[in-house]
Scaffold this motif. Structure first.
Motif, PDB file in Angstrom:
ATOM      1  N   CYS A 162     -58.874  21.162  94.808  1.00  0.00           N
ATOM      2  CA  CYS A 162     -59.442  22.380  94.213  1.00  0.00           C
ATOM      3  C   CYS A 162     -59.411  22.237  92.687  1.00  0.00           C
ATOM      4  O   CYS A 162     -58.423  21.775  92.132  1.00  0.00           O
ATOM      5  N   CYS A 165     -56.314  24.752  91.343  1.00  0.00           N
ATOM      6  CA  CYS A 165     -54.899  24.529  91.675  1.00  0.00           C
ATOM      7  C   CYS A 165     -54.617  23.112  92.150  1.00  0.00           C
ATOM      8  O   CYS A 165     -53.465  22.701  92.213  1.00  0.00           O
ATOM      9  N   THR A 167     -55.086  21.736  95.164  1.00  0.00           N
ATOM     10  CA  THR A 167     -54.750  21.498  96.571  1.00  0.00           C
ATOM     11  C   THR A 167     -55.865  20.723  97.292  1.00  0.00           C
ATOM     12  O   THR A 167     -57.044  20.919  97.019  1.00  0.00           O
ATOM     13  N   CYS A 221     -60.563  26.131  96.307  1.00  0.00           N
ATOM     14  CA  CYS A 221     -59.948  26.510  97.585  1.00  0.00           C
ATOM     15  C   CYS A 221     -60.109  28.025  97.806  1.00  0.00           C
ATOM     16  O   CYS A 221     -60.421  28.761  96.867  1.00  0.00           O
ATOM     17  N   CYS A 224     -57.734  30.415  95.615  1.00  0.00           N
ATOM     18  CA  CYS A 224     -58.140  30.540  94.205  1.00  0.00           C
ATOM     19  C   CYS A 224     -59.432  31.355  94.110  1.00  0.00           C
ATOM     20  O   CYS A 224     -59.609  32.152  93.191  1.00  0.00           O
TER      21      CYS A 224
HETATM   22 ZN   LIG Z   1     -57.092  26.388  94.505  1.00  0.00          ZN
END
Ligand SMILES: [Zn+2]
Length: 343
Positions: A162, A165, A167, A221, A224
């Motif tokens: 992402c 963040c 991930t 993601c 977020c």
């Molecule tokens: Zn994220």
């Protein structure tokens, strides 16, 4: 002393020498392991603290200059920490030159491992985040992404994470950057400016037609994406830490020690054929170790893109994007081969 006794004595001497040699090798291995793991942990802690400090100062990756400057200071000081740790048993050698060498090699290795100084800063939900790279995004229109763009973004998300963040385990949305609301407002402003010119001067300034907001889709993601929606509407600044998202450049401290940047300096310098400076050692060994897998990665990515091209389900825009990336990969491969780093 007869012959037999002499042979026996020689045999014992050889065994003793072998034992000492293997003990020395074991000692070096043991020390290297402790230095590498300790250095790795220290560097990781150093850059994590940098991120938390930037979070406290409300400095995000989207701001100009500051995150790059403070990020590089964070990497340099974490590298100095690694140097100090490796020379802990030889405090007399802790000179400014040694520490500068440690900082330089850390900065260099961090970049070689794909690190970007400003990416140490936290992400701002309203802007491209710490994991947003133009080459891992798609050109966007003012509207939301179509099916093809969403599929490409999904695979970017799984590969690179992402953009906010980091991930790599989620379902990904094609995040429109700048957000649609912001882009539309900006375009309206530009349009007003063009008509302003028209009414004021009686003619249009041609340059105005070439100004438009460049939008791109980045993988984001679900968590977020949900947080972002409300923040964009209010234009509220909220930062996102990403300390636990580990990438290869987080291991800079570990590689610094293995490349002889500090702890193994004495071992390398006892060998006359070794390059004289720490930086040369690092460059020599870094190109050998890092660029081989890099070339391998490029090949894998090239194969994947070629497969996608053969699938016949792509829009014109996606095909063009894939072709652009393929030519970039080919240029990069040629560059690596030209440097002679890979034989
Ligand atoms: Zn994220």
């Amino acid at each position: 002393m007869n012959n037999n006794e002499m042979n026996e004595a020689m045999k014992q001497l050889r065994e003793r020498i072998q034992a000492i040699e293997s003990e020395q090798i074991l000692n070096v291995l043991q020390r290297t392991t402790i230095d590498a793991v300790g250095g790795g942990v220290l560097f990781f802690t150093g850059i994590s603290i940098t991120q938390v400090i930037l979070y406290g100062l409300r400095i995000s990756v989207a701001m100009p200059v500051l995150p790059t400057l403070l990020g590089s200071i964070g990497v340099a000081s974490s590298s100095v920490l690694v140097g100090v740790f490796c020379l802990r048993q030889h405090p007399m050698e802790l000179e400014p030159l040694q520490l500068t060498a440690a900082a330089t090699s850390g900065l260099l290795l961090f970049r070689l491992l794909g690190g970007r100084f400003r990416s140490l800063a936290p992400s701002d939900f309203r802007h491209p985040g710490a994991f947003a790279y133009a080459k891992r995004s798609l050109p966007a229109t003012i509207e939301y992404a179509d099916v093809n763009a969403r599929a490409v973004i999904q695979s970017f998300g799984r590969l690179y994470g992402c953009h906010t963040c980091g991930t790599k385990t989620s379902k990904y949305h094609a995040d429109h950057m700048p957000p649609v609301l912001v882009a539309k407002a900006e375009n309206t402003r530009l349009l007003a400016k063009i008509f302003g010119h028209l009414t004021q001067n009686g003619r249009l300034n041609l340059q105005d037609f070439f100004i438009h907001v460049h939008c791109r889709y980045y993988p984001q993601c679900e968590a977020c994406s949900n947080t972002q929606g409300a923040l964009v509407k209010k234009n509220a600044k909220q930062l996102k830490l990403h300390v636990t998202q580990i990438r290869s450049y987080h291991f800079t401290g570990f590689w610094m020690v293995l490349f002889g940047a500090s702890g193994l300096g004495s071992v390398f310098s006892s060998n006359n054929e070794a390059p004289p400076t720490v930086v040369q050692q690092v460059v020599l060994q870094a190109t050998e170790v890092v660029q081989k897998p890099h070339l391998q990665l490029l090949r894998e990515r090239e194969e994947l893109l070629k497969q996608e091209l053969r699938s016949n389900t792509l829009s014109k825009e996606s095909i063009q994007y894939i072709k652009d990336e393929l030519s970039q990969i080919q240029r990069r491969k040629a560059e690596i081969k030209r440097l002679g780093a890979y034989k």
